[in-house]
Scaffold this motif. Structure first.
Motif, mmCIF file in Angstrom:
data_model
loop_
_atom_site.group_PDB
_atom_site.id
_atom_site.type_symbol
_atom_site.label_atom_id
_atom_site.label_comp_id
_atom_site.label_asym_id
_atom_site.label_seq_id
_atom_site.Cartn_x
_atom_site.Cartn_y
_atom_site.Cartn_z
ATOM 1 N N THR A 241 1.188 -0.986 -0.010
ATOM 2 C CA THR A 241 -0.305 0.039 0.422
ATOM 3 C C THR A 241 1.264 1.379 0.140
ATOM 4 O O THR A 241 0.466 1.930 -0.426
ATOM 5 C CB THR A 241 -0.815 -0.202 1.144
ATOM 6 O OG1 THR A 241 -1.496 -1.411 1.163
ATOM 7 C CG2 THR A 241 -2.053 1.387 1.440
ATOM 8 N N GLU A 242 2.472 1.155 0.963
ATOM 9 C CA GLU A 242 2.887 2.170 0.805
ATOM 10 C C GLU A 242 4.207 2.954 -0.957
ATOM 11 O O GLU A 242 4.115 4.244 -1.440
ATOM 12 C CB GLU A 242 3.936 1.961 2.006
ATOM 13 C CG GLU A 242 4.932 3.010 2.249
ATOM 14 C CD GLU A 242 3.846 4.222 3.131
ATOM 15 O OE1 GLU A 242 4.401 5.989 2.116
ATOM 16 O OE2 GLU A 242 2.929 4.752 2.508
ATOM 17 N N HIS A 243 4.259 1.639 -0.953
ATOM 18 C CA HIS A 243 4.925 1.540 -2.742
ATOM 19 C C HIS A 243 3.368 2.694 -3.725
ATOM 20 O O HIS A 243 3.680 3.546 -4.041
ATOM 21 C CB HIS A 243 4.828 0.360 -3.167
ATOM 22 C CG HIS A 243 5.856 -0.112 -2.233
ATOM 23 N ND1 HIS A 243 6.102 -2.272 -2.240
ATOM 24 C CD2 HIS A 243 7.142 0.118 -1.918
ATOM 25 C CE1 HIS A 243 7.529 -2.138 -1.926
ATOM 26 N NE2 HIS A 243 7.824 -1.055 -0.865
ATOM 27 N N GLN A 244 2.627 2.113 -2.985
ATOM 28 C CA GLN A 244 1.444 2.097 -4.476
ATOM 29 C C GLN A 244 1.450 3.730 -3.604
ATOM 30 O O GLN A 244 0.438 4.871 -4.818
ATOM 31 C CB GLN A 244 -0.037 1.303 -4.582
ATOM 32 C CG GLN A 244 -1.137 2.085 -5.291
ATOM 33 C CD GLN A 244 -2.296 0.887 -5.194
ATOM 34 O OE1 GLN A 244 -2.626 0.502 -3.786
ATOM 35 N NE2 GLN A 244 -2.865 0.494 -6.244
ATOM 36 N N ARG A 245 0.824 4.448 -2.606
ATOM 37 C CA ARG A 245 0.538 5.575 -2.302
ATOM 38 C C ARG A 245 1.820 6.809 -3.043
ATOM 39 O O ARG A 245 1.449 7.826 -3.397
ATOM 40 C CB ARG A 245 0.539 5.410 -0.628
ATOM 41 C CG ARG A 245 0.563 7.618 0.271
ATOM 42 C CD ARG A 245 0.401 7.401 1.314
ATOM 43 N NE ARG A 245 1.850 7.819 2.091
ATOM 44 C CZ ARG A 245 2.697 8.392 1.967
ATOM 45 N NH1 ARG A 245 2.053 9.728 1.007
ATOM 46 N NH2 ARG A 245 3.845 8.537 2.542
ATOM 47 N N VAL A 246 2.929 6.408 -2.787
ATOM 48 C CA VAL A 246 4.027 7.558 -3.288
ATOM 49 C C VAL A 246 3.868 7.300 -4.695
ATOM 50 O O VAL A 246 4.110 8.906 -5.072
ATOM 51 C CB VAL A 246 5.289 6.992 -2.715
ATOM 52 C CG1 VAL A 246 6.474 7.464 -3.082
ATOM 53 C CG2 VAL A 246 5.030 6.569 -1.319
ATOM 54 N N VAL A 247 3.838 6.296 -4.985
ATOM 55 C CA VAL A 247 4.247 6.176 -6.313
ATOM 56 C C VAL A 247 3.092 7.090 -7.557
ATOM 57 O O VAL A 247 3.130 7.359 -8.279
ATOM 58 C CB VAL A 247 4.038 4.702 -7.070
ATOM 59 C CG1 VAL A 247 3.949 4.905 -8.855
ATOM 60 C CG2 VAL A 247 5.036 3.937 -7.078
ATOM 61 N N GLN A 248 1.476 7.175 -6.737
ATOM 62 C CA GLN A 248 0.327 8.064 -6.993
ATOM 63 C C GLN A 248 0.904 9.083 -6.738
ATOM 64 O O GLN A 248 0.053 9.950 -7.292
ATOM 65 C CB GLN A 248 -0.918 7.594 -6.223
ATOM 66 C CG GLN A 248 -1.277 6.118 -6.988
ATOM 67 C CD GLN A 248 -2.278 5.424 -6.065
ATOM 68 O OE1 GLN A 248 -2.669 6.151 -4.869
ATOM 69 N NE2 GLN A 248 -2.816 4.536 -6.942
#
Length: 485
Positions: free
Chosen positions: A279-286
């Protein structure tokens, strides 16, 4: 002599037995006693109480508990878990069987590998037995109003039958097996991190004597898991991997993982990967827009770098671990973004003071955003001082300064205040009024993983004591700046 049993128990609709079932000839007396004890053990009163007045038949709450003989087992013997229990059942006409099963879905038995519908004990083709959960159904009054109404509408008798059901190791849940084996009163763990075909566990000292059994049970009960490993030391903060031992299954450490639509492959024993950070990977990439630039200081095998490149960003990714560097390149090719990612095998500080320093001046003249990701929670804050005086010539405007996403751990009662103070101390500038803090996850009791996000202050990034050899260019307005190439 067979002990007496109250008529209320013999005539119970759940039992559906006659006195003749107990008063059998001598050669079958043992079986009768066994049936008797089986029935009495399912009641709330002890066996001796069955010779007294009427008792209410209530199924034993621990009906699914494995045999006590398995306690202390260190080498898994699956046959030792086999037992026979008595469960309630309804005799249902085959013509309405599917409708009845649907109506009783909350009361029907639900065990791994156990059918809810079995052959009628009289072997009649016109009827089947629907097995019920003894924890939910102990008498005809246990059915809900809706269930009772459904049974009446389908002309199904609410008279409960008894059915002797054989439970094996395969019908028990992971927790039930481990609770039966490990010493009473000690913590039982069945949790693990799934990394492709690998189940990664963190066993405690008291569980280690049972480690191989635990590994086998985890593998048996989780389809797709073909290897179970246990961490044997703390994470190496240099290469971010840890030693592990195989508890069960194959010794194949090359995992294939799909996270947020992106495929990764890596040797789990030699690199760092945490499935809880998806979830953290996705949050930052967004937060990263197409055309922006990302400097990934501690890139690992690419969980930030690869999806950022897939979303249209230009990425410079670095990791000190040679294995991580190799798998990072592999994953870029695997996801067809190798032309959008430049990879480096450097120390984090050398990466900031080398490639980052070289690229920043041109990037700061443009309008596309610049992000610096620093995901090494144990040490990343200590690398912030590498930004001090990194550049010598201030940009034409202040709005395109690089945005840092720095991860860290905190054991403080107020982790937000703690990590901001430590980040400020490291970078040499007060960040309290110009940063945000995001809680990532709880790592351990009283230990949180946090992400501090801020723009690198120009007072930090640009050296004030550098001697200019040429007149400083005229300061441009932000709207006059051009995109970097």
């Amino acid at each position: 002599m067979i002990p007496s049993c109250p008529k209320s128990l013999l005539n119970s609709p759940l039992i559906n037995l006659s006195a003749a079932d107990f008063l059998t000839p001598l050669q079958t007396q043992g079986k009768a006693v066994a049936v008797y004890r089986s029935l009495c053990s399912a009641a709330t009163l002890p066996v001796s109480a069955c010779s007294g007045s009427a008792v209410k038949f209530i199924m034993e709450p621990k009906l699914y508990r494995p045999p006590p003989e398995v306690r202390g087992m260190t080498s898994l013997d699956k046959e030792a878990f086999t037992q026979t229990i008595t469960v309630p059942a309804l005799r249902v006409p085959t013509g309405v069987l599917n409708k009845v099963v649907k109506s009783l879905k909350k009361s029907a038995i639900q065990r791994p590998g156990i059918p809810r519908v079995v052959q009628d004990k009289e072997e009649s083709s016109d009827f089947r037995l629907v097995l019920l959960d003894p924890h939910k159904v102990s008498s005809t009054t246990s059915f809900s109003e809706a269930e009772a109404e459904a049974l009446r509408s389908f002309s199904v008798s609410e008279e409960l039958q008894h059915y002797e059901l054989q439970l094996t190791y395969h019908n028990l849940k992971t927790e039930e097996v481990l609770e039966a084996v490990l010493p009473q009163g000690q913590d039982v763990t069945s949790s693990f991190s799934r990394v492709g075909h690998i189940a990664h566990m963190n066993l405690r000292d008291h569980q280690l004597p049972y480690k191989n059994l635990i590994g086998q049970v985890i593998m048996d009960k989780n389809p797709g898991v073909t290897c179970v490993v246990n961490k044997t030391n703390m994470i190496d903060s240099t290469y971010r991997n840890f030693k592990m031992e195989v508890l069960a299954g194959e010794e194949n450490m090359v995992a294939k993982v799909k996270e947020n639509g992106v495929n990764y492959e890596f040797d789990f024993s030699r690199v760092y990967w945490n499935p809880r950070l998806s979830t953290e990977h996705q949050r930052v990439v967004q937060l990263i827009k197409p055309g922006e630039t990302v400097f990934d200081v501690f890139a690992g095998v690419g969980p930030f770098a690869v999806p950022a490149a897939r979303s249209g960003a230009k990425v410079l990714a670095n990791d000190l671990n040679p294995e991580s560097y190799r798998w990072l390149q592999h994953n870029c090719k695997l996801n067809k973004v190798e032309k959008k990612v430049r990879s480096f095998n450097l120390d984090g500080r050398a990466f900031i003071q080398g490639p980052v320093k070289q690229e920043l001046p041109a990037l700061l003249k443009g309008t596309a955003g610049v992000h610096v990701v620093m995901n090494l929670p144990a040490l990343a804050l200590e690398f912030l001082d590498a930004f001090r005086g990194l550049l010598h010539q201030e940009p034409p405007c202040d709005e395109n300064l690089p945005i840092v996403h720095c991860y860290c751990f905190s054991k403080d009662d107020n982790p937000e205040t703690d990590v901001v103070k430590r980040a400020s101390d490291s970078i040499g500038f007060p960040l309290e009024s110009q940063c945000s803090v995001h809680f990532v996850r709880n790592v351990a009791p009283n230990k949180d993983m946090m992400c501090v996000r801020f723009k690198v202050p120009k007072e930090v990034l640009f050296s004030k004591d550098h001697d200019q050899t040429e007149p400083a260019p005229k300061r441009q307005k932000c709207e006059e700046a051009t995109d970097s190439t």
